[in-house]
Write an enzyme that holds these catalytic residues in place. Structure first.
Site, PDB file in Angstrom:
ATOM      1  N   GLU A  69       7.309  18.806 -26.035  1.00 49.61           N
ATOM      2  CA  GLU A  69       6.623  19.199 -24.788  1.00 49.61           C
ATOM      3  C   GLU A  69       7.154  20.548 -24.289  1.00 49.61           C
ATOM      4  O   GLU A  69       6.420  21.345 -23.712  1.00 49.61           O
ATOM      5  CB  GLU A  69       6.808  18.140 -23.694  1.00 49.61           C
ATOM      6  CG  GLU A  69       6.239  16.759 -24.006  1.00 49.61           C
ATOM      7  CD  GLU A  69       4.719  16.655 -23.885  1.00 49.61           C
ATOM      8  OE1 GLU A  69       4.061  17.661 -23.533  1.00 49.61           O
ATOM      9  OE2 GLU A  69       4.184  15.557 -24.169  1.00 49.61           O
ATOM     10  N   ARG A  76       0.818  -1.235   0.000  1.00 51.53           N
ATOM     11  CA  ARG A  76       0.000   0.000   0.000  1.00 51.53           C
ATOM     12  C   ARG A  76       0.841   1.270   0.000  1.00 51.53           C
ATOM     13  O   ARG A  76       0.459   2.302   0.547  1.00 51.53           O
ATOM     14  CB  ARG A  76      -0.960   0.029   1.193  1.00 51.53           C
ATOM     15  CG  ARG A  76      -1.953  -1.102   1.175  1.00 51.53           C
ATOM     16  CD  ARG A  76      -3.108  -0.833   2.120  1.00 51.53           C
ATOM     17  NE  ARG A  76      -3.941  -1.993   2.190  1.00 51.53           N
ATOM     18  CZ  ARG A  76      -3.749  -2.999   3.047  1.00 51.53           C
ATOM     19  NH1 ARG A  76      -2.756  -2.940   3.913  1.00 51.53           N
ATOM     20  NH2 ARG A  76      -4.555  -4.035   3.044  1.00 51.53           N
ATOM     21  N   LYS A  99       1.504  11.405 -11.281  1.00 51.70           N
ATOM     22  CA  LYS A  99       0.625  10.440 -11.966  1.00 51.70           C
ATOM     23  C   LYS A  99       1.440   9.204 -12.300  1.00 51.70           C
ATOM     24  O   LYS A  99       2.446   9.303 -13.009  1.00 51.70           O
ATOM     25  CB  LYS A  99       0.112  11.038 -13.270  1.00 51.70           C
ATOM     26  CG  LYS A  99      -1.053  11.963 -13.127  1.00 51.70           C
ATOM     27  CD  LYS A  99      -1.627  12.134 -14.522  1.00 51.70           C
ATOM     28  CE  LYS A  99      -2.608  13.241 -14.623  1.00 51.70           C
ATOM     29  NZ  LYS A  99      -3.080  13.381 -16.012  1.00 51.70           N
ATOM     30  N   ARG A 155      -5.396  21.718 -14.834  1.00 51.87           N
ATOM     31  CA  ARG A 155      -4.343  20.927 -15.463  1.00 51.87           C
ATOM     32  C   ARG A 155      -4.570  20.760 -16.953  1.00 51.87           C
ATOM     33  O   ARG A 155      -3.682  20.370 -17.694  1.00 51.87           O
ATOM     34  CB  ARG A 155      -4.292  19.522 -14.831  1.00 51.87           C
ATOM     35  CG  ARG A 155      -3.257  19.368 -13.737  1.00 51.87           C
ATOM     36  CD  ARG A 155      -2.892  17.889 -13.580  1.00 51.87           C
ATOM     37  NE  ARG A 155      -2.158  17.668 -12.354  1.00 51.87           N
ATOM     38  CZ  ARG A 155      -1.344  16.637 -12.136  1.00 51.87           C
ATOM     39  NH1 ARG A 155      -1.175  15.711 -13.041  1.00 51.87           N
ATOM     40  NH2 ARG A 155      -0.717  16.512 -11.002  1.00 51.87           N
ATOM     41  N   HIS A 211      -2.754  17.661 -27.271  1.00 54.83           N
ATOM     42  CA  HIS A 211      -2.890  16.263 -26.884  1.00 54.83           C
ATOM     43  C   HIS A 211      -4.199  15.618 -27.329  1.00 54.83           C
ATOM     44  O   HIS A 211      -4.278  14.401 -27.422  1.00 54.83           O
ATOM     45  CB  HIS A 211      -2.707  16.106 -25.372  1.00 54.83           C
ATOM     46  CG  HIS A 211      -1.254  16.169 -24.951  1.00 54.83           C
ATOM     47  ND1 HIS A 211      -0.457  17.248 -25.228  1.00 54.83           N
ATOM     48  CD2 HIS A 211      -0.459  15.274 -24.306  1.00 54.83           C
ATOM     49  CE1 HIS A 211       0.764  17.025 -24.763  1.00 54.83           C
ATOM     50  NE2 HIS A 211       0.796  15.837 -24.198  1.00 54.83           N
ATOM     51  N   ASN A 268      -2.799  19.829 -21.755  1.00 51.52           N
ATOM     52  CA  ASN A 268      -3.238  18.979 -22.864  1.00 51.52           C
ATOM     53  C   ASN A 268      -3.222  19.679 -24.209  1.00 51.52           C
ATOM     54  O   ASN A 268      -3.743  19.149 -25.193  1.00 51.52           O
ATOM     55  CB  ASN A 268      -4.651  18.437 -22.597  1.00 51.52           C
ATOM     56  CG  ASN A 268      -4.621  17.358 -21.538  1.00 51.52           C
ATOM     57  OD1 ASN A 268      -3.651  16.633 -21.426  1.00 51.52           O
ATOM     58  ND2 ASN A 268      -5.677  17.277 -20.744  1.00 51.52           N
ATOM     59  N   LYS A 318       5.468  23.186 -15.191  1.00 54.30           N
ATOM     60  CA  LYS A 318       4.608  22.040 -14.869  1.00 54.30           C
ATOM     61  C   LYS A 318       4.295  22.060 -13.365  1.00 54.30           C
ATOM     62  O   LYS A 318       3.170  21.777 -12.954  1.00 54.30           O
ATOM     63  CB  LYS A 318       5.246  20.714 -15.286  1.00 54.30           C
ATOM     64  CG  LYS A 318       4.337  19.541 -14.890  1.00 54.30           C
ATOM     65  CD  LYS A 318       4.230  18.411 -15.843  1.00 54.30           C
ATOM     66  CE  LYS A 318       3.166  17.424 -15.365  1.00 54.30           C
ATOM     67  NZ  LYS A 318       3.194  16.138 -15.998  1.00 54.30           N
ATOM     68  N   HIS A 321      -3.028  12.489 -29.058  1.00 55.10           N
ATOM     69  CA  HIS A 321      -3.294  11.138 -28.551  1.00 55.10           C
ATOM     70  C   HIS A 321      -3.981  10.286 -29.613  1.00 55.10           C
ATOM     71  O   HIS A 321      -3.705   9.097 -29.748  1.00 55.10           O
ATOM     72  CB  HIS A 321      -4.173  11.191 -27.303  1.00 55.10           C
ATOM     73  CG  HIS A 321      -3.397  11.521 -26.061  1.00 55.10           C
ATOM     74  ND1 HIS A 321      -3.964  12.146 -24.973  1.00 55.10           N
ATOM     75  CD2 HIS A 321      -2.110  11.297 -25.744  1.00 55.10           C
ATOM     76  CE1 HIS A 321      -3.038  12.303 -24.037  1.00 55.10           C
ATOM     77  NE2 HIS A 321      -1.906  11.799 -24.471  1.00 55.10           N
ATOM     78  N   HIS A 338       5.498   9.841 -28.814  1.00 57.17           N
ATOM     79  CA  HIS A 338       4.529  10.750 -28.202  1.00 57.17           C
ATOM     80  C   HIS A 338       4.751  12.216 -28.637  1.00 57.17           C
ATOM     81  O   HIS A 338       3.828  12.882 -29.102  1.00 57.17           O
ATOM     82  CB  HIS A 338       4.611  10.612 -26.680  1.00 57.17           C
ATOM     83  CG  HIS A 338       3.696  11.529 -25.941  1.00 57.17           C
ATOM     84  ND1 HIS A 338       2.331  11.348 -25.913  1.00 57.17           N
ATOM     85  CD2 HIS A 338       3.950  12.651 -25.224  1.00 57.17           C
ATOM     86  CE1 HIS A 338       1.789  12.325 -25.192  1.00 57.17           C
ATOM     87  NE2 HIS A 338       2.749  13.121 -24.766  1.00 57.17           N
ATOM     88  N   GLU A 352      -6.229  16.970 -10.531  1.00 60.25           N
ATOM     89  CA  GLU A 352      -6.926  17.193 -11.790  1.00 60.25           C
ATOM     90  C   GLU A 352      -8.433  17.305 -11.584  1.00 60.25           C
ATOM     91  O   GLU A 352      -9.219  16.768 -12.355  1.00 60.25           O
ATOM     92  CB  GLU A 352      -6.608  16.036 -12.747  1.00 60.25           C
ATOM     93  CG  GLU A 352      -6.451  16.491 -14.165  1.00 60.25           C
ATOM     94  CD  GLU A 352      -5.873  15.416 -15.073  1.00 60.25           C
ATOM     95  OE1 GLU A 352      -5.528  14.330 -14.589  1.00 60.25           O
ATOM     96  OE2 GLU A 352      -5.769  15.698 -16.270  1.00 60.25           O
TER      97      GLU A 352
END
Ligand SMILES: NC(=O)c1ccc[n+]([C@@H]2O[C@H](COP(=O)([O-])OP(=O)(O)OC[C@H]3O[C@@H](n4cnc5c(N)ncnc54)[C@H](O)[C@@H]3O)[C@@H](O)[C@H]2O)c1
Ligand SMILES: [Zn+2]
Length: 361
Positions: free
Chosen positions: A185, A121, A143, A242, A249, A246, A227, A253, A266, A237
């Protein structure tokens, strides 16, 4: 060496950026008091190029070190790899106080972070990103995730590292294509938040492609701050803040997915996505044409793709409709207001999107 504090209410940490700091990580870990048994999760290329410097530094500072490797590539970001790693850690972890070091690009960072979040955990972990993309993006923000056969990053968590340790000297062994990938980026950060930074990147792109140490350190430091500012304002988020990250993106994506994740990297897909988003911004007359041209020009100079090739438009549009960023079927795009400022716009007409995609073919 420069420190960027990430002042979260729970679990604050520092991002440390510097050239040649890999061997000094042990000193920082001692002061963090997170354990004495380091489990490094990495891949063969990263271990080969930079393992010795990291491991000998840690051992010199009194840590015991166990290295676990996964093959390079997105396929390692799987539930199977994560559980195999947890079993390996459990076998090793007896009468020890272990912590995890994610040592590699975004794949290793997301995977090792996920393992750290799930094992017992949660055990402490640190991010030691070694790609430009990981240093400016994936290692920051907490993330962590693995992919499922149904989609990318579907099993994940928010789990903050104890420190992000970005040694820009590790970037000198990256293939050029990976440098360009990270630069996409970095250009994005300029567009969404900082025109001066955009101009710095435009004026220094040759040095960046050549891995000039000062230029690299500057852009990693500055991008990390941008960032950081965004994730601190919207840690989980939940506030929509946030979403500016994107930019490029939504379509990007979809282009990645339409290319089955092996046609474009990417950053390359995001560069194309930024071109499409910029074209929509122009069609909507919400952004000066000159700013859009500046964006397209720097992307071309860096050597990022100028045209969408080898993937079908119908596939791109289909994947876009399934984007998790769309709310109840209504599309949402981050569009350019000018260099340094973006806006979230909902319900862009399909015609406009088609025209913008076609403008990049
Ligand atoms: N968590 C987040 O917020 C977040 C954000 C963006 C992207 N990501 C994830 O990041 C991943 C992509 O990361 P990436 O672009 O770093 O790719 P990657 O981790 O696959 O690394 C790219 C390649 O570079 C090699 N490599 C790494 N460091 C090296 C070095 N110093 N020298 C030589 N070779 C080196 C790796 O072995 C790999 O083959 C994706 O899975 C994406 O989903 C996550
Ligand atoms: Zn991205």
């Amino acid at each position: 060496m420069k420190t960027i504090p990430v002042r979260l209410k729970i679990d604050p940490y520092d991002i440390v950026v510097g050239n040649g700091i890999l061997s000094k990580l042990g000193g920082r870990l001692k002061s963090l008091n997170i354990g004495t048994n380091a489990v490094i999760i990495t891949n063969p290329a990263v271990k080969k190029h930079h393992g010795k410097v990291l491991i000998s530094g840690l051992e010199r500072d009194g840590f015991s070190v166990k290295v676990l490797e996964v093959p390079a590539g997105e396929r390692s970001k799987s539930a199977k790899s994560a559980f195999r790693l947890m079993e390996q850690i459990a076998r090793y972890d007896q009468l020890k106080k272990i912590f995890i070091i994610a040592f590699g690009g975004g794949v290793v960072g997301d995977l090792a972070g996920y393992v750290a979040a799930a094992y017992k955990r949660g055990v402490p972990y640190v991010q030691v990103p070694t790609t430009l993309l990981a240093q400016v993006d994936s290692a920051i923000g907490g993330k962590v995730a693995v992919d499922l056969p149904f989609g990318k990053n579907l099993a994940g968590a928010f789990y903050q590292p104890k420190v992000v340790w970005s040694d820009t000297a590790t970037l000198t062994t990256l293939p050029q294509r990976q440098i360009r990938n990270g630069l996409a980026e970095i250009v994005k950060y300029g567009v969404i938040a900082d025109k001066e930074f955009f101009q710095y990147v435009a004026g220094n792109y040759k040095k960046l492609l050549d891995c000039d140490p000062r230029a690299l350190e500057h852009v990693v430091w500055h991008s990390s701050r941008i960032k950081r500012d965004v994730v601190v304002a919207d840690e989980r988020e939940t506030k929509g803040l946030r979403s500016i990250l994107n930019f490029g993106h939504t379509i990007g994506h979809a282009i990645e997915a339409a290319g089955k994740y092996n046609h474009y990297h990417h950053g390359e897909a995001i560069a194309l996505g930024m071109r499409v988003a910029a074209d929509i911004s122009c069609q909507k007359k919400m952004c000066p044409k000159h700013d859009v041209e500046s964006l397209n020009e720097i992307l071309s100079r860096i050597g990022l793709p100028q045209r969408i090739e080898g993937v079908k438009t119908s596939d791109i549009l289909r994947f876009m409709r399934h984007d998790k960023k769309f709310l109840a079927g209504r599309n949402r795009f981050v569009l350019m207001a000018r260099l340094g400022k973006v806006r979230l716009v909902e319900g862009v007409s399909p015609d406009m999107i088609h025209r913008a995609v076609r403008s990049c073919q």
